[in-house]
Design a protein around this motif. Sequence first.
Motif, PDB file in Angstrom:
ATOM      1  N   VAL A 143      -1.244  -7.830  42.629  1.00 11.83           N
ATOM      2  CA  VAL A 143      -0.029  -7.110  43.022  1.00 11.83           C
ATOM      3  C   VAL A 143      -0.174  -6.566  44.437  1.00 11.83           C
ATOM      4  CG1 VAL A 143       1.512  -5.235  42.347  1.00 11.83           C
ATOM      5  CG2 VAL A 143       0.229  -6.463  40.616  1.00 11.83           C
ATOM      6  N   TRP A 144      -1.425  -6.260  44.819  1.00 15.19           N
ATOM      7  CA  TRP A 144      -1.661  -5.602  46.106  1.00 15.19           C
ATOM      8  C   TRP A 144      -1.938  -6.586  47.236  1.00 15.19           C
ATOM      9  CZ3 TRP A 144      -5.346  -1.438  43.668  1.00 15.19           C
ATOM     10  CH2 TRP A 144      -4.559  -0.415  43.113  1.00 15.19           C
ATOM     11  N   SER A 145      -2.067  -7.882  46.951  1.00 13.84           N
ATOM     12  CA  SER A 145      -2.382  -8.850  48.000  1.00 13.84           C
ATOM     13  C   SER A 145      -1.315  -8.831  49.087  1.00 13.84           C
ATOM     14  CB  SER A 145      -2.456 -10.261  47.418  1.00 13.84           C
ATOM     15  OG  SER A 145      -3.511 -10.348  46.504  1.00 13.84           O
ATOM     16  N   HIS A 146      -1.761  -9.005  50.325  1.00 13.46           N
ATOM     17  CA  HIS A 146      -0.836  -9.062  51.461  1.00 13.46           C
ATOM     18  C   HIS A 146       0.137  -7.894  51.448  1.00 13.46           C
ATOM     19  CE1 HIS A 146      -2.008 -13.350  50.589  1.00 13.46           C
ATOM     20  NE2 HIS A 146      -2.603 -13.088  51.727  1.00 13.46           N
ATOM     21  N   PHE A 147      -0.395  -6.706  51.132  1.00 12.21           N
ATOM     22  CA  PHE A 147       0.383  -5.473  51.117  1.00 12.21           C
ATOM     23  C   PHE A 147       1.575  -5.531  50.160  1.00 12.21           C
ATOM     24  CE2 PHE A 147      -1.583  -5.756  55.357  1.00 12.21           C
ATOM     25  CZ  PHE A 147      -2.377  -4.629  55.301  1.00 12.21           C
ATOM     26  N   GLY A 148       1.422  -6.253  49.061  1.00 13.29           N
ATOM     27  CA  GLY A 148       2.482  -6.288  48.069  1.00 13.29           C
ATOM     28  C   GLY A 148       3.661  -7.164  48.439  1.00 13.29           C
ATOM     29  N   GLN A 149       3.394  -8.159  49.276  1.00 19.78           N
ATOM     30  CA  GLN A 149       4.443  -9.055  49.760  1.00 19.78           C
ATOM     31  C   GLN A 149       5.258  -9.685  48.630  1.00 19.78           C
ATOM     32  OE1 GLN A 149       3.034 -12.673  51.515  1.00 19.78           O
ATOM     33  NE2 GLN A 149       4.187 -12.301  53.381  1.00 19.78           N
ATOM     34  N   GLY A 150       4.542 -10.144  47.591  1.00 16.59           N
ATOM     35  CA  GLY A 150       5.216 -10.830  46.484  1.00 16.59           C
ATOM     36  C   GLY A 150       6.148  -9.919  45.694  1.00 16.59           C
ATOM     37  N   TYR A 151       6.053  -8.628  45.937  1.00 18.40           N
ATOM     38  CA  TYR A 151       6.896  -7.681  45.209  1.00 18.40           C
ATOM     39  C   TYR A 151       7.765  -6.892  46.183  1.00 18.40           C
ATOM     40  CZ  TYR A 151       4.084  -8.881  41.215  1.00 18.40           C
ATOM     41  OH  TYR A 151       3.466  -9.582  40.213  1.00 18.40           O
ATOM     42  N   GLY A 152       8.228  -7.571  47.224  1.00 22.62           N
ATOM     43  CA  GLY A 152       9.118  -6.943  48.187  1.00 22.62           C
ATOM     44  C   GLY A 152       8.479  -5.742  48.864  1.00 22.62           C
ATOM     45  N   TYR A 153       7.165  -5.751  49.007  1.00 24.93           N
ATOM     46  CA  TYR A 153       6.406  -4.663  49.632  1.00 24.93           C
ATOM     47  C   TYR A 153       6.569  -3.337  48.903  1.00 24.93           C
ATOM     48  CZ  TYR A 153       5.507  -7.872  53.443  1.00 24.93           C
ATOM     49  OH  TYR A 153       5.101  -8.947  54.171  1.00 24.93           O
ATOM     50  N   LEU A 154       7.131  -3.376  47.700  1.00 20.50           N
ATOM     51  CA  LEU A 154       7.253  -2.148  46.898  1.00 20.50           C
ATOM     52  C   LEU A 154       5.903  -1.458  46.715  1.00 20.50           C
ATOM     53  CD1 LEU A 154       9.659  -2.489  43.846  1.00 20.50           C
ATOM     54  CD2 LEU A 154       9.793  -0.941  45.780  1.00 20.50           C
ATOM     55  N   PRO A 155       4.823  -2.221  46.404  1.00 17.87           N
ATOM     56  CA  PRO A 155       3.531  -1.557  46.180  1.00 17.87           C
ATOM     57  C   PRO A 155       3.054  -0.782  47.401  1.00 17.87           C
ATOM     58  CG  PRO A 155       3.463  -3.795  45.356  1.00 17.87           C
ATOM     59  CD  PRO A 155       4.743  -3.658  46.126  1.00 17.87           C
ATOM     60  N   THR A 190      16.374  -5.950  40.369  1.00 19.68           N
ATOM     61  CA  THR A 190      15.285  -6.462  39.532  1.00 19.68           C
ATOM     62  C   THR A 190      15.739  -7.693  38.761  1.00 19.68           C
ATOM     63  OG1 THR A 190      14.533  -4.191  39.280  1.00 19.68           O
ATOM     64  CG2 THR A 190      13.605  -5.813  37.765  1.00 19.68           C
ATOM     65  N   VAL A 191      16.945  -7.610  38.181  1.00 20.93           N
ATOM     66  CA  VAL A 191      17.473  -8.761  37.442  1.00 20.93           C
ATOM     67  C   VAL A 191      17.577  -9.978  38.368  1.00 20.93           C
ATOM     68  CG1 VAL A 191      19.511  -9.690  36.265  1.00 20.93           C
ATOM     69  CG2 VAL A 191      18.714  -7.386  35.736  1.00 20.93           C
ATOM     70  N   ALA A 192      18.082  -9.749  39.582  1.00 23.25           N
ATOM     71  CA  ALA A 192      18.239 -10.859  40.522  1.00 23.25           C
ATOM     72  C   ALA A 192      16.881 -11.488  40.854  1.00 23.25           C
ATOM     73  CB  ALA A 192      18.922 -10.368  41.803  1.00 23.25           C
ATOM     74  N   ALA A 193      15.880 -10.629  41.122  1.00 21.05           N
ATOM     75  CA  ALA A 193      14.548 -11.136  41.461  1.00 21.05           C
ATOM     76  C   ALA A 193      13.966 -11.934  40.293  1.00 21.05           C
ATOM     77  CB  ALA A 193      13.621  -9.970  41.820  1.00 21.05           C
ATOM     78  N   MET A 194      14.165 -11.409  39.068  1.00 21.73           N
ATOM     79  CA  MET A 194      13.625 -12.095  37.896  1.00 21.73           C
ATOM     80  C   MET A 194      14.328 -13.427  37.680  1.00 21.73           C
ATOM     81  SD  MET A 194      13.111  -8.966  35.278  1.00 21.73           S
ATOM     82  CE  MET A 194      11.954  -9.866  34.299  1.00 21.73           C
ATOM     83  N   GLN A 195      15.634 -13.441  37.984  1.00 18.83           N
ATOM     84  CA  GLN A 195      16.394 -14.679  37.804  1.00 18.83           C
ATOM     85  C   GLN A 195      15.891 -15.763  38.749  1.00 18.83           C
ATOM     86  OE1 GLN A 195      18.570 -14.871  35.355  1.00 18.83           O
ATOM     87  NE2 GLN A 195      18.643 -17.064  35.763  1.00 18.83           N
ATOM     88  N   VAL A 196      15.628 -15.377  39.985  1.00 19.31           N
ATOM     89  CA  VAL A 196      15.121 -16.342  40.956  1.00 19.31           C
ATOM     90  C   VAL A 196      13.766 -16.890  40.493  1.00 19.31           C
ATOM     91  CG1 VAL A 196      14.278 -16.590  43.324  1.00 19.31           C
ATOM     92  CG2 VAL A 196      16.384 -15.327  42.881  1.00 19.31           C
ATOM     93  N   ARG A 197      12.911 -15.970  39.970  1.00 20.89           N
ATOM     94  CA  ARG A 197      11.608 -16.388  39.463  1.00 20.89           C
ATOM     95  C   ARG A 197      11.754 -17.335  38.271  1.00 20.89           C
ATOM     96  NH1 ARG A 197       7.015 -17.439  40.168  1.00 20.89           N
ATOM     97  NH2 ARG A 197       5.838 -16.174  38.715  1.00 20.89           N
ATOM     98  N   LEU A 198      12.682 -16.988  37.377  1.00 18.22           N
ATOM     99  CA  LEU A 198      12.917 -17.838  36.192  1.00 18.22           C
ATOM    100  C   LEU A 198      13.318 -19.241  36.620  1.00 18.22           C
ATOM    101  CD1 LEU A 198      14.910 -15.700  33.593  1.00 18.22           C
ATOM    102  CD2 LEU A 198      12.801 -16.966  33.172  1.00 18.22           C
ATOM    103  N   ASP A 199      14.273 -19.303  37.567  1.00 13.83           N
ATOM    104  CA  ASP A 199      14.749 -20.604  38.020  1.00 13.83           C
ATOM    105  C   ASP A 199      13.618 -21.399  38.659  1.00 13.83           C
ATOM    106  OD1 ASP A 199      17.227 -20.011  37.063  1.00 13.83           O
ATOM    107  OD2 ASP A 199      18.068 -19.393  38.991  1.00 13.83           O
TER     108      ASP A 199
END
Lengths: 132, 117
Positions: free
Chosen positions: A100-112, B100-109
């Motif tokens: 979750v923390w890789s690349h400053f949380g890039q994969g999670y919209g930098y939320l982390p 969150t729903v939108a992000a999950m939907q993109v991931r699902l697709d």
Amino acid sequence: MPELSTGPGRVLVALYGVLGIAATGRSAVQLLGQPEEAPLAYSLSLLAAVLYLVATASLLRSTPAARRVGLVACSVEAVGVVAVGVLSYAASDLFPDKTVWSHFGQGYGYLPLVLPFLGLAWLRRTSPSAEG
Amino acid sequence: MALVLVLTGVAVVATVVMIVRDESPPGDPYFLLLGVLLVVLLVQAVVGLVALAGTEADVDAPTFVAYLLTAVLVVPVGAALALVERSRWGSVVLLVALLTVAAMQVRLDSLWTGAGA
């Protein structure tokens, strides 16, 4: 005492809740699926997941003890995301798979990266000793 | 399913308008929209599970199922939080839930098409 979980605090609860579920889900899939592939990355994912859930619970409980727990959780998250963020660029072979923390949380919209600091700011704003 | 993204997009716009105008709590038409989105997500979960059971493609099944089911949960939890917090911040919570729903939907697709299913 000001409630931690009202007003902007509820947005934090929502964000932390989402991240907690996301991180828990990822670490569960990783640890149950292929634990031997990247033990460090997966353990960190699990640690992050637990921290996010602890932070969510602290925000909801709002007691003085919960504030201290929240403070520790947010601080460790902040250190974790920065440390892993730097390491994932500088020593990418340490992390064969993402956390979750890789690349400053890039994969999670930098939320982390953003959340722990928002959490700390919110704890400070609502602290009983502070004005307003 | 593109329908989920369209509905979520409409709801996001409605939520941003609410936040800007500081209208809270949201009115009945808004909750009707969320209700429709929830029903579509439920249908998607059922259809998705059936399709997963029937496909030959190498879909990451645990992740796919987790996303399908969690997407259904996000809307009611967000709505509940927003109803407790009857201020502008409640609408921001809804915005978080919808994104969150939108992000999950993109991931699902991408999980589905990425596996060549």
